[in-house]
Design a protein around this motif. Sequence first.
Motif, PDB file in Angstrom:
ATOM      1  N   SER A 258       0.832  -1.213   0.000  1.00 28.61           N
ATOM      2  CA  SER A 258       0.000   0.000   0.000  1.00 28.61           C
ATOM      3  C   SER A 258       0.863   1.257   0.000  1.00 28.61           C
ATOM      4  N   PHE A 259       0.191   2.390  -0.248  1.00 30.95           N
ATOM      5  CA  PHE A 259       0.859   3.692  -0.273  1.00 30.95           C
ATOM      6  C   PHE A 259       1.442   4.097   1.071  1.00 30.95           C
ATOM      7  N   LYS A 260       1.030   3.420   2.120  1.00 28.37           N
ATOM      8  CA  LYS A 260       1.483   3.807   3.470  1.00 28.37           C
ATOM      9  C   LYS A 260       3.001   3.728   3.587  1.00 28.37           C
ATOM     10  N   ASP A 261       3.626   2.877   2.780  1.00 23.77           N
ATOM     11  CA  ASP A 261       5.087   2.707   2.851  1.00 23.77           C
ATOM     12  C   ASP A 261       5.833   3.999   2.535  1.00 23.77           C
TER      13      ASP A 261
ATOM     14  N   ALA B  75      -2.836   3.631  15.271  1.00 20.65           N
ATOM     15  CA  ALA B  75      -4.182   3.064  15.109  1.00 20.65           C
ATOM     16  C   ALA B  75      -4.296   2.758  13.635  1.00 20.65           C
ATOM     17  N   SER B  76      -5.100   1.755  13.285  1.00 18.37           N
ATOM     18  CA  SER B  76      -5.112   1.445  11.860  1.00 18.37           C
ATOM     19  C   SER B  76      -6.325   0.661  11.421  1.00 18.37           C
ATOM     20  N   THR B  77      -6.785   0.985  10.219  1.00 15.93           N
ATOM     21  CA  THR B  77      -7.779   0.141   9.556  1.00 15.93           C
ATOM     22  C   THR B  77      -7.071  -0.999   8.812  1.00 15.93           C
ATOM     23  N   GLY B  78      -5.755  -1.098   8.974  1.00 20.23           N
ATOM     24  CA  GLY B  78      -5.023  -2.258   8.462  1.00 20.23           C
ATOM     25  C   GLY B  78      -3.725  -1.954   7.750  1.00 20.23           C
ATOM     26  N   ASN B  79      -3.765  -1.074   6.773  1.00 21.52           N
ATOM     27  CA  ASN B  79      -2.553  -0.847   5.989  1.00 21.52           C
ATOM     28  C   ASN B  79      -1.462  -0.109   6.751  1.00 21.52           C
ATOM     29  N   THR B  80      -1.845   0.849   7.555  1.00 19.14           N
ATOM     30  CA  THR B  80      -0.832   1.555   8.346  1.00 19.14           C
ATOM     31  C   THR B  80      -0.141   0.576   9.288  1.00 19.14           C
ATOM     32  N   SER B  81      -0.910  -0.327   9.867  1.00 18.98           N
ATOM     33  CA  SER B  81      -0.310  -1.289  10.799  1.00 18.98           C
ATOM     34  C   SER B  81       0.629  -2.246  10.067  1.00 18.98           C
TER      35      SER B  81
ATOM     36  N   VAL C 149     -10.772   8.758   0.096  1.00 17.73           N
ATOM     37  CA  VAL C 149     -10.474   9.569   1.281  1.00 17.73           C
ATOM     38  C   VAL C 149     -10.968   8.846   2.526  1.00 17.73           C
ATOM     39  N   GLY C 150     -10.045   8.630   3.468  1.00 16.35           N
ATOM     40  CA  GLY C 150     -10.392   8.007   4.740  1.00 16.35           C
ATOM     41  C   GLY C 150     -10.033   8.960   5.861  1.00 16.35           C
ATOM     42  N   ASN C 151      -8.801   8.817   6.347  1.00 15.98           N
ATOM     43  CA  ASN C 151      -8.331   9.740   7.391  1.00 15.98           C
ATOM     44  C   ASN C 151      -7.810  11.040   6.765  1.00 15.98           C
ATOM     45  N   ALA C 152      -7.797  11.085   5.446  1.00  9.64           N
ATOM     46  CA  ALA C 152      -7.517  12.291   4.636  1.00  9.64           C
ATOM     47  C   ALA C 152      -6.054  12.719   4.604  1.00  9.64           C
ATOM     48  N   GLY C 153      -5.157  11.838   5.028  1.00  6.00           N
ATOM     49  CA  GLY C 153      -3.730  12.143   4.947  1.00  6.00           C
ATOM     50  C   GLY C 153      -3.225  12.150   3.512  1.00  6.00           C
ATOM     51  N   ASN C 154      -3.729  11.216   2.712  1.00  5.39           N
ATOM     52  CA  ASN C 154      -3.170  11.059   1.372  1.00  5.39           C
ATOM     53  C   ASN C 154      -3.559  12.210   0.443  1.00  5.39           C
ATOM     54  N   ILE C 155      -4.784  12.657   0.502  1.00  7.02           N
ATOM     55  CA  ILE C 155      -5.197  13.780  -0.353  1.00  7.02           C
ATOM     56  C   ILE C 155      -4.401  15.030   0.046  1.00  7.02           C
TER      57      ILE C 155
ATOM     58  N   THR D 104     -13.224  -1.454   4.326  1.00  5.38           N
ATOM     59  CA  THR D 104     -12.842  -1.219   5.734  1.00  5.38           C
ATOM     60  C   THR D 104     -11.662  -0.249   5.879  1.00  5.38           C
ATOM     61  N   ALA D 105     -10.829  -0.153   4.860  1.00  6.03           N
ATOM     62  CA  ALA D 105      -9.682   0.765   4.942  1.00  6.03           C
ATOM     63  C   ALA D 105     -10.131   2.204   5.168  1.00  6.03           C
ATOM     64  N   ILE D 106     -11.302   2.551   4.637  1.00  6.70           N
ATOM     65  CA  ILE D 106     -11.773   3.944   4.750  1.00  6.70           C
ATOM     66  C   ILE D 106     -13.021   4.038   5.633  1.00  6.70           C
ATOM     67  N   ARG D 107     -13.122   3.123   6.567  1.00 10.53           N
ATOM     68  CA  ARG D 107     -14.239   3.142   7.522  1.00 10.53           C
ATOM     69  C   ARG D 107     -13.862   4.084   8.675  1.00 10.53           C
ATOM     70  N   ILE D 108     -13.920   5.366   8.379  1.00 12.72           N
ATOM     71  CA  ILE D 108     -13.409   6.402   9.275  1.00 12.72           C
ATOM     72  C   ILE D 108     -14.439   7.531   9.346  1.00 12.72           C
ATOM     73  N   GLY D 109     -14.803   7.933  10.553  1.00 16.28           N
ATOM     74  CA  GLY D 109     -15.889   8.908  10.718  1.00 16.28           C
ATOM     75  C   GLY D 109     -15.453  10.298  11.122  1.00 16.28           C
TER      76      GLY D 109
ATOM     77  N   CYS E  70      -6.857  -4.297  -7.123  1.00 18.18           N
ATOM     78  CA  CYS E  70      -6.641  -3.386  -5.995  1.00 18.18           C
ATOM     79  C   CYS E  70      -7.618  -3.770  -4.900  1.00 18.18           C
ATOM     80  N   GLU E  71      -7.485  -3.162  -3.735  1.00 23.19           N
ATOM     81  CA  GLU E  71      -8.433  -3.481  -2.670  1.00 23.19           C
ATOM     82  C   GLU E  71      -9.687  -2.605  -2.800  1.00 23.19           C
ATOM     83  N   PRO E  72     -10.779  -2.977  -2.130  1.00 25.00           N
ATOM     84  CA  PRO E  72     -12.026  -2.232  -2.324  1.00 25.00           C
ATOM     85  C   PRO E  72     -11.892  -0.717  -2.096  1.00 25.00           C
TER      86      PRO E  72
ATOM     87  N   LEU F  29      -4.519   3.923  -6.914  1.00 24.84           N
ATOM     88  CA  LEU F  29      -4.982   2.636  -6.392  1.00 24.84           C
ATOM     89  C   LEU F  29      -4.121   2.365  -5.168  1.00 24.84           C
ATOM     90  N   THR F  30      -4.681   2.701  -4.021  1.00 24.13           N
ATOM     91  CA  THR F  30      -3.918   2.830  -2.774  1.00 24.13           C
ATOM     92  C   THR F  30      -3.367   1.522  -2.205  1.00 24.13           C
ATOM     93  N   GLY F  31      -4.083   0.411  -2.469  1.00 22.19           N
ATOM     94  CA  GLY F  31      -3.625  -0.852  -1.878  1.00 22.19           C
ATOM     95  C   GLY F  31      -3.863  -2.040  -2.802  1.00 22.19           C
TER      96      GLY F  31
END
Length: 346
Positions: free
Chosen positions: A59-62, A83-89, A186-192, A237-242, A284-286, A312-314
């Motif tokens: 993923s792009f997290k690297d 904390a992570s929805t998966g890829n950061t971890s 867009v999830g936690n909005a760091g990438n944009i 689930t990667a972008i399940r962020i409120g 890619c992932e969903p 395509l982030t992951g």
Amino acid sequence: MWQGLINKYRKYLPVTDKTPIITLCEGNTPLIKSVFLPQYLGKKLNIYFKYEGLNPTGSFKDRGMTMAISKAVEKGMKAVMCASTGNTSASASAYAARAGIASFVLIPEGKIALGKLAQAMMHGATVIELEGNFDEALKMVCAVTENYPIELVNSINPFRIEGQKTASFEIVDALGVAPDYHSLPVGNAGNITAYWKGYNEYFEISKKLPKMIGFQAAGSAPIYFDKVIEKPETVATAIRIGNPASWKQAVAARDESGGFIDIVTDEEILDAFKLLAEKEGVFCEPASAASIAGIIKRKDIFKDGDTIVCTLTGHGLKDPDNAILKSSKPIKVKNSLSDLIKVIGL
Ligand code: AN7
């Protein structure tokens, strides 16, 4: 020889000769030209996929993690946490392993894709499942890292954004110019935030800025609805962020670029996920497919000749469960040539 993005873009990054570079040779991901989508959308568009699933942990997290972990080690830190929805971890645990330091990852219970969980476990992270969602996990991680000598490696760590902005540099280097539109989930909005920063810092070379168009899952769309979503839901689930950490920066990227942030439904996300795999050969992932679902939804804004880059982030292998759910089952056949021929339809 490619030695990772810090080495390549050193002059744009806050590193010195004293910074120990912790790298797995991340970055330098391909920009793949779409063969199917322009025809599907009925327009002469140049659509490219920035395939970030081909980074070392998929993923792009690297990109952000090589910076965050290098700077943590430079500071003398012996442990990191996210904390992570998966890829950061997955990424934090791999880079921590590489650096020989400890990692602690806090994940929302039952809500991370199988491949990502396997990665964090394999790399030797202390994996902790919180009875709560990502937003609650991030609050907890902030509380821990503010008070104990553990470095926070979520994207509120500014070095994460610094590393991630290099994806924009690579796109401009590959195309010779910035695209007209840049689409991403867009999830936690760091990438944009990071992409917009990167395009601006590379303006001397690109002489142009793209419109940033972001897509949130309809059930997890705080920026679109302009309110915190207490119980975010989505198949992606990667972008399940409120309650995204970089909310303000994402709004700034949207408004300064003249772009927008829209929503896509889970059905639209899964259809794009499948379409990309079946019609483009790109898995890619969903969550990543939200960038494709989004340009399909908003196709009317594009005109012939436009260039659109979709991140395509992951990688698709992160989430085998959704891939299998969205596909037809293998066909069982007896150990018989004639039965096999029948199944093939000959
Ligand atoms: C595949 O791993 O937040 O808007 O904890 O894994 O920068 O948050 C992941 C986010 C898009 C959203 N696509 O990016 C995490 C995490 C994929 C992701 C996003 C994520 P941001």
